[in-house]
Design a protein around this motif. Structure first.
Motif, PDB file in Angstrom:
ATOM      1  N   HIS A  87       0.932   7.043 -16.198  1.00 25.38           N
ATOM      2  CA  HIS A  87       2.045   7.049 -15.252  1.00 25.38           C
ATOM      3  C   HIS A  87       2.199   5.649 -14.662  1.00 25.38           C
ATOM      4  O   HIS A  87       1.225   5.026 -14.269  1.00 25.38           O
ATOM      5  CB  HIS A  87       1.767   8.065 -14.137  1.00 25.38           C
ATOM      6  CG  HIS A  87       2.819   8.105 -13.077  1.00 25.38           C
ATOM      7  ND1 HIS A  87       4.059   8.674 -13.276  1.00 25.38           N
ATOM      8  CD2 HIS A  87       2.818   7.642 -11.797  1.00 25.38           C
ATOM      9  CE1 HIS A  87       4.772   8.566 -12.171  1.00 25.38           C
ATOM     10  NE2 HIS A  87       4.047   7.943 -11.259  1.00 25.38           N
ATOM     11  N   GLU A  88       3.431   5.157 -14.604  1.00 25.19           N
ATOM     12  CA  GLU A  88       3.695   3.823 -14.063  1.00 25.19           C
ATOM     13  C   GLU A  88       4.460   3.924 -12.748  1.00 25.19           C
ATOM     14  O   GLU A  88       5.410   4.702 -12.632  1.00 25.19           O
ATOM     15  CB  GLU A  88       4.492   2.983 -15.068  1.00 25.19           C
ATOM     16  CG  GLU A  88       3.723   2.682 -16.336  1.00 25.19           C
ATOM     17  CD  GLU A  88       4.307   1.517 -17.108  1.00 25.19           C
ATOM     18  OE1 GLU A  88       5.117   0.764 -16.519  1.00 25.19           O
ATOM     19  OE2 GLU A  88       3.955   1.354 -18.277  1.00 25.19           O
ATOM     20  N   VAL A  89       4.041   3.135 -11.780  1.00 24.54           N
ATOM     21  CA  VAL A  89       4.655   3.125 -10.457  1.00 24.54           C
ATOM     22  C   VAL A  89       5.206   1.730 -10.180  1.00 24.54           C
ATOM     23  O   VAL A  89       4.444   0.753 -10.173  1.00 24.54           O
ATOM     24  CB  VAL A  89       3.632   3.505  -9.368  1.00 24.54           C
ATOM     25  CG1 VAL A  89       4.276   3.435  -7.987  1.00 24.54           C
ATOM     26  CG2 VAL A  89       3.068   4.895  -9.626  1.00 24.54           C
ATOM     27  N   PRO A  90       6.516   1.587  -9.951  1.00 19.82           N
ATOM     28  CA  PRO A  90       7.045   0.276  -9.555  1.00 19.82           C
ATOM     29  C   PRO A  90       6.450  -0.124  -8.206  1.00 19.82           C
ATOM     30  O   PRO A  90       6.347   0.701  -7.287  1.00 19.82           O
ATOM     31  CB  PRO A  90       8.554   0.529  -9.440  1.00 19.82           C
ATOM     32  CG  PRO A  90       8.800   1.793 -10.200  1.00 19.82           C
ATOM     33  CD  PRO A  90       7.558   2.614 -10.072  1.00 19.82           C
ATOM     34  N   VAL A  91       6.055  -1.376  -8.101  1.00 14.42           N
ATOM     35  CA  VAL A  91       5.403  -1.821  -6.870  1.00 14.42           C
ATOM     36  C   VAL A  91       6.135  -3.014  -6.274  1.00 14.42           C
ATOM     37  O   VAL A  91       6.863  -3.731  -6.965  1.00 14.42           O
ATOM     38  CB  VAL A  91       3.923  -2.204  -7.130  1.00 14.42           C
ATOM     39  CG1 VAL A  91       3.139  -0.997  -7.619  1.00 14.42           C
ATOM     40  CG2 VAL A  91       3.830  -3.361  -8.126  1.00 14.42           C
ATOM     41  N   LEU A 149       0.803  -1.222   0.000  1.00 16.10           N
ATOM     42  CA  LEU A 149       0.000   0.000   0.000  1.00 16.10           C
ATOM     43  C   LEU A 149       0.836   1.271   0.000  1.00 16.10           C
ATOM     44  O   LEU A 149       0.297   2.359  -0.246  1.00 16.10           O
ATOM     45  CB  LEU A 149      -0.936  -0.007   1.213  1.00 16.10           C
ATOM     46  CG  LEU A 149      -2.048  -1.059   1.171  1.00 16.10           C
ATOM     47  CD1 LEU A 149      -2.874  -1.007   2.453  1.00 16.10           C
ATOM     48  CD2 LEU A 149      -2.933  -0.859  -0.041  1.00 16.10           C
ATOM     49  N   ASN A 150       2.138   1.186   0.265  1.00 19.50           N
ATOM     50  CA  ASN A 150       2.972   2.375   0.194  1.00 19.50           C
ATOM     51  C   ASN A 150       3.044   2.946  -1.220  1.00 19.50           C
ATOM     52  O   ASN A 150       3.466   4.085  -1.403  1.00 19.50           O
ATOM     53  CB  ASN A 150       4.389   2.062   0.689  1.00 19.50           C
ATOM     54  CG  ASN A 150       4.448   1.902   2.191  1.00 19.50           C
ATOM     55  OD1 ASN A 150       3.703   2.564   2.922  1.00 19.50           O
ATOM     56  ND2 ASN A 150       5.324   1.022   2.673  1.00 19.50           N
ATOM     57  N   ALA A 151       2.626   2.174  -2.212  1.00 16.63           N
ATOM     58  CA  ALA A 151       2.623   2.661  -3.592  1.00 16.63           C
ATOM     59  C   ALA A 151       1.353   3.429  -3.932  1.00 16.63           C
ATOM     60  O   ALA A 151       1.247   3.994  -5.031  1.00 16.63           O
ATOM     61  CB  ALA A 151       2.791   1.486  -4.558  1.00 16.63           C
ATOM     62  N   LEU A 152       0.375   3.471  -3.018  1.00 16.14           N
ATOM     63  CA  LEU A 152      -0.914   4.090  -3.345  1.00 16.14           C
ATOM     64  C   LEU A 152      -0.796   5.599  -3.535  1.00 16.14           C
ATOM     65  O   LEU A 152      -1.315   6.152  -4.514  1.00 16.14           O
ATOM     66  CB  LEU A 152      -1.937   3.770  -2.255  1.00 16.14           C
ATOM     67  CG  LEU A 152      -3.349   4.311  -2.495  1.00 16.14           C
ATOM     68  CD1 LEU A 152      -3.900   3.831  -3.822  1.00 16.14           C
ATOM     69  CD2 LEU A 152      -4.279   3.894  -1.355  1.00 16.14           C
ATOM     70  N   LEU A 153      -0.139   6.294  -2.625  1.00  9.98           N
ATOM     71  CA  LEU A 153       0.001   7.746  -2.778  1.00  9.98           C
ATOM     72  C   LEU A 153       0.816   8.105  -4.018  1.00  9.98           C
ATOM     73  O   LEU A 153       0.418   9.001  -4.774  1.00  9.98           O
ATOM     74  CB  LEU A 153       0.624   8.351  -1.517  1.00  9.98           C
ATOM     75  CG  LEU A 153       0.717   9.884  -1.484  1.00  9.98           C
ATOM     76  CD1 LEU A 153      -0.649  10.519  -1.719  1.00  9.98           C
ATOM     77  CD2 LEU A 153       1.308  10.361  -0.159  1.00  9.98           C
ATOM     78  N   PRO A 154       1.952   7.448  -4.298  1.00 16.07           N
ATOM     79  CA  PRO A 154       2.650   7.723  -5.569  1.00 16.07           C
ATOM     80  C   PRO A 154       1.806   7.413  -6.792  1.00 16.07           C
ATOM     81  O   PRO A 154       2.020   7.994  -7.854  1.00 16.07           O
ATOM     82  CB  PRO A 154       3.888   6.807  -5.495  1.00 16.07           C
ATOM     83  CG  PRO A 154       4.112   6.580  -4.050  1.00 16.07           C
ATOM     84  CD  PRO A 154       2.744   6.553  -3.430  1.00 16.07           C
ATOM     85  N   LEU A 155       0.846   6.485  -6.652  1.00 15.19           N
ATOM     86  CA  LEU A 155      -0.018   6.146  -7.778  1.00 15.19           C
ATOM     87  C   LEU A 155      -0.959   7.290  -8.124  1.00 15.19           C
ATOM     88  O   LEU A 155      -1.125   7.635  -9.304  1.00 15.19           O
ATOM     89  CB  LEU A 155      -0.811   4.884  -7.451  1.00 15.19           C
ATOM     90  CG  LEU A 155      -1.721   4.348  -8.568  1.00 15.19           C
ATOM     91  CD1 LEU A 155      -0.896   3.557  -9.568  1.00 15.19           C
ATOM     92  CD2 LEU A 155      -2.836   3.474  -7.995  1.00 15.19           C
TER      93      LEU A 155
END
Length: 487
Positions: free
Chosen positions: A227-231, A128-134
């Protein structure tokens, strides 16, 4: 096409604003709506929602909502969802009587009032730490869609070799067949701006697992920014996804979308500019309008066309005279050259005006034929029976001269700027029925612009604390309806 609203009256799709930092609609309206589609997840649903709610409460600086979309579950999932909606103010539930992840997302996203819409799988495989950057690039106005990627170099993924192979193979298929540039189509961790969703969703046909891929392909072809976010992602060993059936449905979807794109039956030209402040659309003085890019594209197409022409000429020359072989080879390669330059060099898409462009291209072909035929005639008159290599050398020189003239005629006569602007403005590249559907979608979107008319930037908003005794009174469906009453 200019994207500001100062260009005067026009259709609703011409009046859409540039992509910008999302304005405030009021503390009562959440900025983010996270949808969790579920089917028979009575065991995992409650810990998932509580963990997500705790994370958002602790880390997300704006008001949010969590929506549980029950896909016709046959166990007690609906009762668990309703209980969570009663006890947690920021949670609502909604039940569909038909299965399908795409159907659930379309239904909830279409009715949501939040300016940013997201979804994630109930197993919370993605950290879930990737949610805000997403969602941050969507809030700031930088991007239109955002996806989590398990295939990025900086991603940390734990899963079996079988799923890894299937995932990478599927994305290779997308790249090879649909020219997709995004890296991970099926990661269950995505977000989209509501204004983009309201226009794209009516064009997406799939209601199952292929929904994600179709949405991304259409968005990418429309020129929207993804936009792509590494997860960090850990495989769920208890996943209920049927891999073979899902893969088969996905391949059918790839074929359907590929065919629609090839025939130009999707009105994507109408979506290409409204959501971005593209510097290429500005009226800048002293800057060539795409001349360098057009020259590069024309040269690439020209080289390939020349090789194609020489191959055809050599083939025709084996059973006919030089003049006949030259005429046939030049005719076939000219049609291919006009089609390639129309699409790749000058950016004209769809079938509108294609016949006229080919007719004008044949006129340009006639000029090239005169140059090459005259060169061959002069060579034959001077040398009598020249060698085949000599003929090819003369034809290459003549074609180079014809190429320069062809570019000038293409740029100033066949594909002038006014034709491309007219094609974008009048939408003559799509069939009438689909153009009407797209126009209706834009008109409907234009009627709900209250949050877009504001100019104030977002400020951190913390959802007000509501006593547990009052939770049952808040709306729990996409349109403020009771989640226990199927829509």
């Amino acid at each position: 096409m200019r994207t500001d609203s100062s260009s005067g009256p026009g259709p609703a799709w011409e009046q859409l604003p540039s992509r910008e930092h999302l304005p405030v609609a009021g503390a009562a309206t959440p900025v983010l709506d996270v949808v969790i589609p579920v089917y028979n997840e009575e065991k995992d649903l409650q810990p998932c929602v509580r963990r997500l709610h705790e994370h958002l409460t602790r880390t997300f600086p704006y008001a949010f909502r969590i929506t549980i979309a029950d896909n016709a579950s046959t166990d007690t999932t609906a009762q668990v969802a309703a209980g969570l909606a009663e006890r947690i103010a920021e949670v609502r539930s909604f039940r569909l009587e038909q299965k399908g992840r795409g159907r659930a997302l379309r239904t909830v996203w279409s009715a949501s009032d939040a300016p940013v819409l997201a979804y994630m799988d109930v197993d919370l495989s993605t950290d879930l730490n990737a949610l805000l950057p997403l969602v941050a690039p969507l809030i700031s106005g930088h991007s239109d869609l955002a996806i989590g990627s398990r295939l990025s170099r900086s991603s940390r993924v734990v899963r079996g070799a079988k799923r890894e192979f299937i995932s990478r193979s599927y994305n290779l298929i997308l790249r090879g067949s649909l020219q997709a540039r995004f890296s991970d189509a099926q990661c269950g961790f995505k977000a989209i701006r509501r204004d983009v969703a309201q226009v794209l969703l009516p064009l997406v046909e799939d209601s199952g697992w292929f929904f994600d891929t179709e949405l991304l392909v259409l968005a990418e072809r429309a020129g929207l920014r993804i936009h792509e976010v590494p997860v960090d992602w850990v495989d769920d060993p208890d996943s209920t996804v049927h891999i073979v059936r899902t893969a088969t449905d996905d391949l059918k979807g790839v074929w359907r979308v590929g065919r629609a794109l090839a025939t130009g039956s999707l009105p994507l030209d109408r979506l290409a500019r409204p959501f971005g402040d593209d510097p290429r659309d500005r009226e800048l003085t002293g800057v060539p309008q795409g001349l360098a890019r057009q020259l590069v594209g024309f040269c690439v197409v020209g080289v390939l066309s020349t090789l194609f022409y020489l191959l055809l000429y050599s083939g025709f020359r084996s059973f006919t005279g030089s003049q006949t072989a030259n005429g046939l080879a030049l005719l076939v390669s000219a049609v291919a050259n006009t089609a390639a330059n129309r699409r790749l060099t000058f950016g004209v898409r769809g079938r509108g005006g294609a016949v006229r462009h080919q007719a004008q291209g044949l006129v340009v072909f006639g000029i090239g034929l005169v140059l090459t035929a005259g060169s061959l005639a002069a060579l034959n008159a001077a040398a009598g029976d020249p060698a085949h290599s000599t003929e090819l050398a003369v034809l290459i020189a003549a074609n180079l001269a014809a190429t320069v003239l062809r570019f000038l005629l293409f740029r100033s006569w066949v594909f002038p700027d006014r034709d491309r602007h007219a094609s974008r403005h009048h939408g003559d590249t799509a069939p009438q029925t689909q153009a009407s559907d797209a126009s209706d979608a834009f008109d409907a979107f234009d009627t709900d612009r209250s949050w877009r008319d504001a100019t104030m930037r977002l400020q951190p908003v913390r959802p007000p604390a509501v006593p547990h005794a009052t939770h049952a009174s808040h709306p729990s469906g996409p349109a403020g309806t009771d989640p226990r009453n199927p829509r």
